[in-house]
Design a protein around this motif. Structure first.
Motif, mmCIF file in Angstrom:
data_model
loop_
_atom_site.group_PDB
_atom_site.id
_atom_site.type_symbol
_atom_site.label_atom_id
_atom_site.label_comp_id
_atom_site.label_asym_id
_atom_site.label_seq_id
_atom_site.Cartn_x
_atom_site.Cartn_y
_atom_site.Cartn_z
ATOM 1 N N UNK A 68 -13.915 20.853 -11.543
ATOM 2 C CA UNK A 68 -14.293 21.617 -10.367
ATOM 3 C C UNK A 68 -14.729 20.765 -9.199
ATOM 4 N N UNK A 69 -14.753 19.469 -9.360
ATOM 5 C CA UNK A 69 -15.165 18.554 -8.302
ATOM 6 C C UNK A 69 -13.982 17.713 -7.844
ATOM 7 N N UNK A 70 -13.945 17.354 -6.568
ATOM 8 C CA UNK A 70 -12.843 16.502 -6.097
ATOM 9 C C UNK A 70 -12.968 15.095 -6.648
ATOM 10 N N UNK A 71 -11.815 14.509 -6.926
ATOM 11 C CA UNK A 71 -11.775 13.113 -7.360
ATOM 12 C C UNK A 71 -11.477 12.250 -6.142
ATOM 13 N N UNK A 72 -12.387 11.346 -5.829
ATOM 14 C CA UNK A 72 -12.273 10.503 -4.635
ATOM 15 C C UNK A 72 -12.286 9.051 -5.075
ATOM 16 N N UNK A 73 -11.386 8.286 -4.500
ATOM 17 C CA UNK A 73 -11.318 6.880 -4.843
ATOM 18 C C UNK A 73 -10.853 6.049 -3.667
ATOM 19 N N UNK A 74 -11.128 4.765 -3.719
ATOM 20 C CA UNK A 74 -10.724 3.823 -2.675
ATOM 21 C C UNK A 74 -9.479 3.081 -3.134
ATOM 22 N N UNK A 75 -8.473 2.996 -2.245
ATOM 23 C CA UNK A 75 -7.223 2.316 -2.551
ATOM 24 C C UNK A 75 -6.974 1.282 -1.463
ATOM 25 N N UNK A 76 -6.896 0.032 -1.868
ATOM 26 C CA UNK A 76 -6.622 -1.063 -0.924
ATOM 27 C C UNK A 76 -5.304 -1.723 -1.301
ATOM 28 N N UNK A 77 -4.452 -1.967 -0.293
ATOM 29 C CA UNK A 77 -3.146 -2.566 -0.545
ATOM 30 C C UNK A 77 -2.848 -3.626 0.503
ATOM 31 N N UNK A 78 -2.092 -4.617 0.072
ATOM 32 C CA UNK A 78 -1.568 -5.642 0.978
ATOM 33 C C UNK A 78 -0.089 -5.794 0.678
ATOM 34 N N UNK A 104 19.312 -9.370 13.922
ATOM 35 C CA UNK A 104 20.148 -10.511 13.557
ATOM 36 C C UNK A 104 19.357 -11.745 13.227
ATOM 37 N N UNK A 105 18.045 -11.611 13.134
ATOM 38 C CA UNK A 105 17.189 -12.748 12.821
ATOM 39 C C UNK A 105 16.322 -12.412 11.599
ATOM 40 N N UNK A 106 16.007 -13.448 10.872
ATOM 41 C CA UNK A 106 15.120 -13.265 9.722
ATOM 42 C C UNK A 106 13.731 -12.902 10.226
ATOM 43 N N UNK A 107 13.146 -11.837 9.603
ATOM 44 C CA UNK A 107 11.822 -11.391 10.046
ATOM 45 C C UNK A 107 10.867 -11.353 8.860
ATOM 46 N N UNK A 108 9.630 -11.598 9.180
ATOM 47 C CA UNK A 108 8.529 -11.472 8.204
ATOM 48 C C UNK A 108 7.588 -10.377 8.696
ATOM 49 N N UNK A 109 7.201 -9.474 7.808
ATOM 50 C CA UNK A 109 6.291 -8.381 8.198
ATOM 51 C C UNK A 109 5.153 -8.302 7.189
ATOM 52 N N UNK A 110 4.018 -7.852 7.679
ATOM 53 C CA UNK A 110 2.822 -7.701 6.843
ATOM 54 C C UNK A 110 2.187 -6.344 7.127
ATOM 55 N N UNK A 111 1.586 -5.738 6.069
ATOM 56 C CA UNK A 111 0.866 -4.482 6.224
ATOM 57 C C UNK A 111 -0.334 -4.489 5.274
ATOM 58 N N UNK A 112 -1.484 -4.168 5.826
ATOM 59 C CA UNK A 112 -2.720 -4.091 5.060
ATOM 60 C C UNK A 112 -3.349 -2.711 5.310
ATOM 61 N N UNK A 113 -3.813 -2.089 4.270
ATOM 62 C CA UNK A 113 -4.457 -0.793 4.462
ATOM 63 C C UNK A 113 -5.542 -0.564 3.406
ATOM 64 N N UNK A 114 -6.577 0.131 3.807
ATOM 65 C CA UNK A 114 -7.667 0.567 2.934
ATOM 66 C C UNK A 114 -7.828 2.066 3.138
ATOM 67 N N UNK A 132 -5.140 14.188 -0.088
ATOM 68 C CA UNK A 132 -5.259 13.547 1.215
ATOM 69 C C UNK A 132 -5.898 12.187 1.114
ATOM 70 N N UNK A 133 -5.819 11.474 2.218
ATOM 71 C CA UNK A 133 -6.429 10.151 2.296
ATOM 72 C C UNK A 133 -6.770 9.860 3.744
ATOM 73 N N UNK A 134 -7.734 8.985 3.956
ATOM 74 C CA UNK A 134 -8.129 8.542 5.280
ATOM 75 C C UNK A 134 -8.564 7.098 5.162
ATOM 76 N N UNK A 135 -8.126 6.274 6.149
ATOM 77 C CA UNK A 135 -8.475 4.867 6.071
ATOM 78 C C UNK A 135 -7.974 4.113 7.293
ATOM 79 N N UNK A 136 -7.756 2.838 7.122
ATOM 80 C CA UNK A 136 -7.270 2.001 8.214
ATOM 81 C C UNK A 136 -6.041 1.260 7.749
#
Length: 492
Positions: free
Chosen positions: A106-116, A129-139, A331-335
């Protein structure tokens, strides 16, 4: 830097009203305690009503009920080591865990998820037409599958789990009262067998003395061979009885050891002294005059049946809720940022809300069958509850019926012991003086006296077991020990 920046705080604040939505409808049927299907009063029992009232059974605990120190010690040993009681205690822990699971649903399950995430795109497939490098970080602070309980499904499942936990507690109470009574009954049986053995041994000693006298008289020609043979039969019969009671005594000790779950020290066993006086191992418990039969509804086994019945009502509510739509939130909320250093700067707020609606349309009759099942189970548990009360009423009535005549029977038996003893003395005196009484008459009188003493021991045991029956059938007295595992009621 604190990850809970202002943007994240705002997103959490937006989610709080959604999490605060609670059930506004409960589809479970209202529970009303069923009327007891027994008479409001016990069967008329003038002898019982005339007996002095010492205490109501449910106001006593076993430490008060048992006045014999050895019996108290052996009961304590059994409460600490009996495996059946240990299983009942562990069943409480299992029910507690099941209630905890239902409560958590009966209670919501809340957790923190961090990814790189860092990736490389070769020039051959890149749009530039060029080699690219990309990065993404989120919490992210995530809410996983929270069901808004509009129709009370989750709440009723939690209520049913709580009632089953309470039923497990009452079942353990009932198991403990039953165990205390069984240990006391086994101890009293061991005491009675010890008295029977002491009586048989005493009789054997006396028979041997008489046989020796008759044997010497026969050698002098004062007694016939028939008298000598009759005397020998009494010695042999007494020897057989001694062997029988020695076997029975060993078996009674084994039964007591099984109930206690551990070897019983000799200091806990009944004393070996033989006496026909009334024993005081327990305390007489009689219901007060006019005590209604409704007190049986406080017996642990009856309370356990009622908790199961209440749980069945909650199950019906959960089954009815399955016919209505269910709404869940994910749902989720973060940066999120392409660089680790910019992860918690302004403008990096990322959020998502995924509500889902489930509306049953066609399930092949599964929901209807589930509801019918819960209703049938409720009717079964109602009948079980009523049968538990009827059984309890019959048990108390039977114990009171025995109580009605037990005092008169004891008095008559004591008179019989005294009269058979006088008859045995007179026949022995006549035989010794050669006054016309034959040895066969002496044997008959001696046998009658021995049987009267045996019956007195048996009747004394019956009187004690009747006290135990009243103690148990009226709900007993339950008092947990510091050394006995126990479980407290979980928070709601």
């Amino acid at each position: 830097m604190n990850i809970f920046t202002n943007p994240l705080r705002r997103s959490i604040a937006l989610a709080i009203p959604l999490l605060g939505l609670t059930a506004c409808v409960n589809l479970a049927p209202d529970y009303h305690q069923p009327a007891a299907p027994v008479s409001a009063a016990w069967p008329q029992n003038p002898a019982a009503n005339a007996s002095p009232v010492q205490a109501a059974a449910n106001d006593l605990d076993w430490l008060t009920f048992f006045t014999n120190a050895r019996l108290r010690d052996v009961v304590r040993l059994g409460l600490q080591n009996n495996r059946d009681l240990r299983i009942a205690t562990l069943n409480i822990e299992r029910a507690r865990a099941q209630y905890g699971i239902a409560r958590a649903d009966g209670l919501p399950a809340i957790g923190v998820d961090a990814q790189a995430n860092r990736s490389r795109t070769p020039a051959s497939v890149a749009n530039s037409g060029e080699t690219t490098l990309s990065s993404r970080y989120n919490v992210d602070l995530g809410l996983t599958s929270y069901e808004i309980d509009f129709f009370g499904k989750v709440r009723n499942l939690k209520a049913a789990a709580l009632q089953r936990y309470l039923a497990a507690q009452e079942t353990r109470r009932s198991a403990q009262i039953s165990l205390v009574s069984q240990i006391a009954a086994a101890w009293l049986q061991l005491e009675a067998t010890g008295q029977q053995l002491a009586l048989a041994r005493s009789t054997l000693v006396n028979q041997r003395k008489s046989h020796d006298l008759i044997r010497r008289s026969h050698a002098l020609g004062a007694e016939s061979g028939l008298t000598l043979a009759q005397s020998q039969t009494t010695v042999d019969a007494a020897s057989v009885k001694v062997a029988e009671y020695e076997t029975q005594l060993a078996q009674d000790k084994n039964a007591l050891t099984l109930l206690t779950g551990a070897p019983v020290p000799d200091t806990f066993l009944p004393p070996t002294e033989f006496a026909l006086q009334a024993r005081t191992a327990t305390r007489l418990v009689m219901p007060p005059a006019g005590l209604p039969s409704s007190v049986l509804q406080q017996r642990p086994d009856v309370l356990a049946a009622e908790h199961d019945l209440i749980a069945a009502h909650a199950d019906i509510g959960a089954a009815r809720a399955a016919f209505f739509p269910s709404i869940s939130l994910l749902g989720s909320a973060g940066t999120a940022s392409s660089s680790l250093s910019g992860l918690f700067t302004g403008g990096t707020l990322a959020w998502s809300v995924v509500p889902s609606l489930r509306l049953p349309i066609f399930d092949g009759g599964a929901n209807r069958a589930s509801l019918d099942l819960t209703k049938a189970q409720k009717d079964i548990l109602l009948a079980t509850y009523e049968k538990a009360i009827q059984t309890a009423f019959r048990e108390v009535a039977d114990a009171l019926a025995v109580r009605t005549t037990i005092a008169a029977r004891l008095q008559s038996q004591q008179s019989l012991v005294a009269s058979t003893y006088r008859s045995f003395q007179l026949s022995s005196a006549l035989f010794t003086r050669g006054g016309g009484s034959g040895f066969l008459e002496v044997l008959d009188a001696q046998r009658a006296y021995y049987d009267a003493q045996q019956d007195m021991i048996t009747l004394g045991l019956l009187e004690q077991l009747n006290r135990l029956a009243l103690f148990k059938t009226l709900g007993g007295g339950w008092q947990p020990l510091a050394t006995t595992p126990s479980a407290s009621t979980p928070s709601r």
